[in-house]
Motif scaffolding. Structure first.
Motif, PDB file in Angstrom:
ATOM      1  N   ALA A 130      34.315 -31.135  40.499  1.00 15.38           N
ATOM      2  CA  ALA A 130      35.568 -31.351  41.231  1.00 15.38           C
ATOM      3  C   ALA A 130      35.311 -32.031  42.575  1.00 15.38           C
ATOM      4  O   ALA A 130      36.036 -32.957  42.963  1.00 15.38           O
ATOM      5  CB  ALA A 130      36.287 -30.022  41.433  1.00 15.38           C
ATOM      6  N   ARG A 131      34.279 -31.592  43.290  1.00 13.44           N
ATOM      7  CA  ARG A 131      33.923 -32.226  44.578  1.00 13.44           C
ATOM      8  C   ARG A 131      33.540 -33.688  44.388  1.00 13.44           C
ATOM      9  O   ARG A 131      33.980 -34.564  45.140  1.00 13.44           O
ATOM     10  CB  ARG A 131      32.778 -31.481  45.251  1.00 13.44           C
ATOM     11  CG  ARG A 131      33.204 -30.429  46.226  1.00 13.44           C
ATOM     12  CD  ARG A 131      32.047 -29.928  47.081  1.00 13.44           C
ATOM     13  NE  ARG A 131      30.835 -29.561  46.334  1.00 13.44           N
ATOM     14  CZ  ARG A 131      30.659 -28.409  45.704  1.00 13.44           C
ATOM     15  NH1 ARG A 131      31.600 -27.502  45.715  1.00 13.44           N
ATOM     16  NH2 ARG A 131      29.540 -28.167  45.078  1.00 13.44           N
ATOM     17  N   ALA A 132      32.723 -33.958  43.376  1.00 13.98           N
ATOM     18  CA  ALA A 132      32.276 -35.332  43.127  1.00 13.98           C
ATOM     19  C   ALA A 132      33.464 -36.227  42.769  1.00 13.98           C
ATOM     20  O   ALA A 132      33.565 -37.363  43.268  1.00 13.98           O
ATOM     21  CB  ALA A 132      31.239 -35.364  42.006  1.00 13.98           C
ATOM     22  N   LEU A 133      34.361 -35.739  41.949  1.00 12.89           N
ATOM     23  CA  LEU A 133      35.536 -36.534  41.584  1.00 12.89           C
ATOM     24  C   LEU A 133      36.427 -36.773  42.787  1.00 12.89           C
ATOM     25  O   LEU A 133      36.920 -37.887  42.999  1.00 12.89           O
ATOM     26  CB  LEU A 133      36.317 -35.842  40.464  1.00 12.89           C
ATOM     27  CG  LEU A 133      35.629 -35.815  39.100  1.00 12.89           C
ATOM     28  CD1 LEU A 133      36.407 -34.931  38.141  1.00 12.89           C
ATOM     29  CD2 LEU A 133      35.461 -37.217  38.543  1.00 12.89           C
ATOM     30  N   SER A 134      36.623 -35.752  43.587  1.00 15.90           N
ATOM     31  CA  SER A 134      37.452 -35.886  44.786  1.00 15.90           C
ATOM     32  C   SER A 134      36.841 -36.898  45.750  1.00 15.90           C
ATOM     33  O   SER A 134      37.550 -37.755  46.302  1.00 15.90           O
ATOM     34  CB  SER A 134      37.610 -34.524  45.460  1.00 15.90           C
ATOM     35  OG  SER A 134      38.375 -34.635  46.623  1.00 15.90           O
ATOM     36  N   GLN A 135      35.546 -36.820  45.956  1.00 16.67           N
ATOM     37  CA  GLN A 135      34.867 -37.757  46.853  1.00 16.67           C
ATOM     38  C   GLN A 135      34.913 -39.185  46.331  1.00 16.67           C
ATOM     39  O   GLN A 135      34.856 -40.132  47.107  1.00 16.67           O
ATOM     40  CB  GLN A 135      33.421 -37.313  47.083  1.00 16.67           C
ATOM     41  CG  GLN A 135      33.327 -36.059  47.906  1.00 16.67           C
ATOM     42  CD  GLN A 135      31.919 -35.490  47.965  1.00 16.67           C
ATOM     43  OE1 GLN A 135      31.016 -35.938  47.268  1.00 16.67           O
ATOM     44  NE2 GLN A 135      31.743 -34.468  48.793  1.00 16.67           N
ATOM     45  N   ALA A 136      35.052 -39.333  45.008  1.00 12.31           N
ATOM     46  CA  ALA A 136      35.150 -40.663  44.405  1.00 12.31           C
ATOM     47  C   ALA A 136      36.589 -41.193  44.437  1.00 12.31           C
ATOM     48  O   ALA A 136      36.848 -42.294  43.963  1.00 12.31           O
ATOM     49  CB  ALA A 136      34.644 -40.622  42.965  1.00 12.31           C
ATOM     50  N   GLY A 137      37.498 -40.396  44.976  1.00 16.47           N
ATOM     51  CA  GLY A 137      38.873 -40.851  45.109  1.00 16.47           C
ATOM     52  C   GLY A 137      39.803 -40.430  43.997  1.00 16.47           C
ATOM     53  O   GLY A 137      40.966 -40.836  43.972  1.00 16.47           O
ATOM     54  N   VAL A 138      39.333 -39.620  43.069  1.00 15.73           N
ATOM     55  CA  VAL A 138      40.178 -39.153  41.977  1.00 15.73           C
ATOM     56  C   VAL A 138      41.153 -38.107  42.518  1.00 15.73           C
ATOM     57  O   VAL A 138      40.751 -37.209  43.246  1.00 15.73           O
ATOM     58  CB  VAL A 138      39.316 -38.562  40.832  1.00 15.73           C
ATOM     59  CG1 VAL A 138      40.194 -37.972  39.737  1.00 15.73           C
ATOM     60  CG2 VAL A 138      38.391 -39.621  40.274  1.00 15.73           C
ATOM     61  N   ARG A 139      42.402 -38.257  42.149  1.00 16.14           N
ATOM     62  CA  ARG A 139      43.453 -37.335  42.602  1.00 16.14           C
ATOM     63  C   ARG A 139      44.127 -36.677  41.405  1.00 16.14           C
ATOM     64  O   ARG A 139      44.026 -37.162  40.273  1.00 16.14           O
ATOM     65  CB  ARG A 139      44.497 -38.072  43.435  1.00 16.14           C
ATOM     66  CG  ARG A 139      43.938 -38.718  44.681  1.00 16.14           C
ATOM     67  CD  ARG A 139      43.547 -37.641  45.698  1.00 16.14           C
ATOM     68  NE  ARG A 139      42.855 -38.228  46.847  1.00 16.14           N
ATOM     69  CZ  ARG A 139      41.597 -37.992  47.151  1.00 16.14           C
ATOM     70  NH1 ARG A 139      40.848 -37.195  46.413  1.00 16.14           N
ATOM     71  NH2 ARG A 139      41.051 -38.537  48.212  1.00 16.14           N
ATOM     72  N   ARG A 140      44.855 -35.601  41.656  1.00 14.21           N
ATOM     73  CA  ARG A 140      45.581 -34.885  40.616  1.00 14.21           C
ATOM     74  C   ARG A 140      46.464 -35.868  39.848  1.00 14.21           C
ATOM     75  O   ARG A 140      47.149 -36.681  40.445  1.00 14.21           O
ATOM     76  CB  ARG A 140      46.459 -33.796  41.224  1.00 14.21           C
ATOM     77  CG  ARG A 140      47.187 -32.953  40.217  1.00 14.21           C
ATOM     78  CD  ARG A 140      48.002 -31.893  40.891  1.00 14.21           C
ATOM     79  NE  ARG A 140      47.134 -30.971  41.610  1.00 14.21           N
ATOM     80  CZ  ARG A 140      46.828 -29.749  41.171  1.00 14.21           C
ATOM     81  NH1 ARG A 140      47.344 -29.300  40.066  1.00 14.21           N
ATOM     82  NH2 ARG A 140      46.025 -28.979  41.880  1.00 14.21           N
ATOM     83  N   GLY A 141      46.365 -35.813  38.534  1.00 17.06           N
ATOM     84  CA  GLY A 141      47.153 -36.697  37.680  1.00 17.06           C
ATOM     85  C   GLY A 141      46.430 -37.963  37.249  1.00 17.06           C
ATOM     86  O   GLY A 141      46.868 -38.637  36.316  1.00 17.06           O
ATOM     87  N   ASP A 142      45.320 -38.288  37.925  1.00 19.62           N
ATOM     88  CA  ASP A 142      44.545 -39.467  37.522  1.00 19.62           C
ATOM     89  C   ASP A 142      43.854 -39.207  36.198  1.00 19.62           C
ATOM     90  O   ASP A 142      43.471 -38.081  35.892  1.00 19.62           O
ATOM     91  CB  ASP A 142      43.463 -39.789  38.575  1.00 19.62           C
ATOM     92  CG  ASP A 142      44.028 -40.348  39.858  1.00 19.62           C
ATOM     93  OD1 ASP A 142      45.238 -40.637  39.908  1.00 19.62           O
ATOM     94  OD2 ASP A 142      43.247 -40.488  40.824  1.00 19.62           O
ATOM     95  N   VAL A 143      43.688 -40.252  35.420  1.00 19.17           N
ATOM     96  CA  VAL A 143      42.960 -40.163  34.153  1.00 19.17           C
ATOM     97  C   VAL A 143      41.521 -40.564  34.411  1.00 19.17           C
ATOM     98  O   VAL A 143      41.254 -41.603  35.008  1.00 19.17           O
ATOM     99  CB  VAL A 143      43.600 -41.076  33.091  1.00 19.17           C
ATOM    100  CG1 VAL A 143      42.786 -41.043  31.800  1.00 19.17           C
ATOM    101  CG2 VAL A 143      45.042 -40.656  32.819  1.00 19.17           C
ATOM    102  N   VAL A 144      40.590 -39.729  33.952  1.00 20.98           N
ATOM    103  CA  VAL A 144      39.164 -39.989  34.125  1.00 20.98           C
ATOM    104  C   VAL A 144      38.545 -40.045  32.743  1.00 20.98           C
ATOM    105  O   VAL A 144      38.734 -39.145  31.931  1.00 20.98           O
ATOM    106  CB  VAL A 144      38.487 -38.877  34.959  1.00 20.98           C
ATOM    107  CG1 VAL A 144      37.000 -39.128  35.081  1.00 20.98           C
ATOM    108  CG2 VAL A 144      39.136 -38.760  36.318  1.00 20.98           C
ATOM    109  N   ALA A 145      37.808 -41.111  32.459  1.00 20.63           N
ATOM    110  CA  ALA A 145      37.166 -41.261  31.154  1.00 20.63           C
ATOM    111  C   ALA A 145      35.739 -41.757  31.355  1.00 20.63           C
ATOM    112  O   ALA A 145      35.449 -42.461  32.320  1.00 20.63           O
ATOM    113  CB  ALA A 145      37.943 -42.238  30.281  1.00 20.63           C
ATOM    114  N   ALA A 146      34.900 -41.379  30.446  1.00 20.76           N
ATOM    115  CA  ALA A 146      33.501 -41.820  30.502  1.00 20.76           C
ATOM    116  C   ALA A 146      33.332 -43.149  29.843  1.00 20.76           C
ATOM    117  O   ALA A 146      34.033 -43.542  28.993  1.00 20.76           O
ATOM    118  CB  ALA A 146      32.605 -40.790  29.832  1.00 20.76           C
TER     119      ALA A 146
END
Length: 67
Positions: free
Chosen positions: A51-67
């Protein structure tokens, strides 16, 4: 034996119930794959780190994250 497939807190999102479960039963098995198990405390630590890494990368609630 505890039913590991049953949700811990069915009316809450994992981000809400996982920390509570980790506090109440930190050493209980939480997740297993190919003979390897994580207990709730370790699963919570890893979820917080992600969660910290995603937040620091600019990901916000509702964003779609895919590998």
């Amino acid at each position: 034996m505890t039913d590991l497939a049953a949700p811990a807190f069915s009316d809450q999102a994992p981000g809400e119930w996982l920390p509570m479960r980790a506090r109440h039963t930190p050493g209980a098995p939480a997740l297993g794959f190919e003979g390897e198990w994580l207990d709730y405390a370790e699963l919570d630590r890893r979820a917080e780190r992600l969660a910290r890494a995603l937040s620091q990368a600019g990901v916000r609630r509702g964003d779609v994250v895919a590998a």
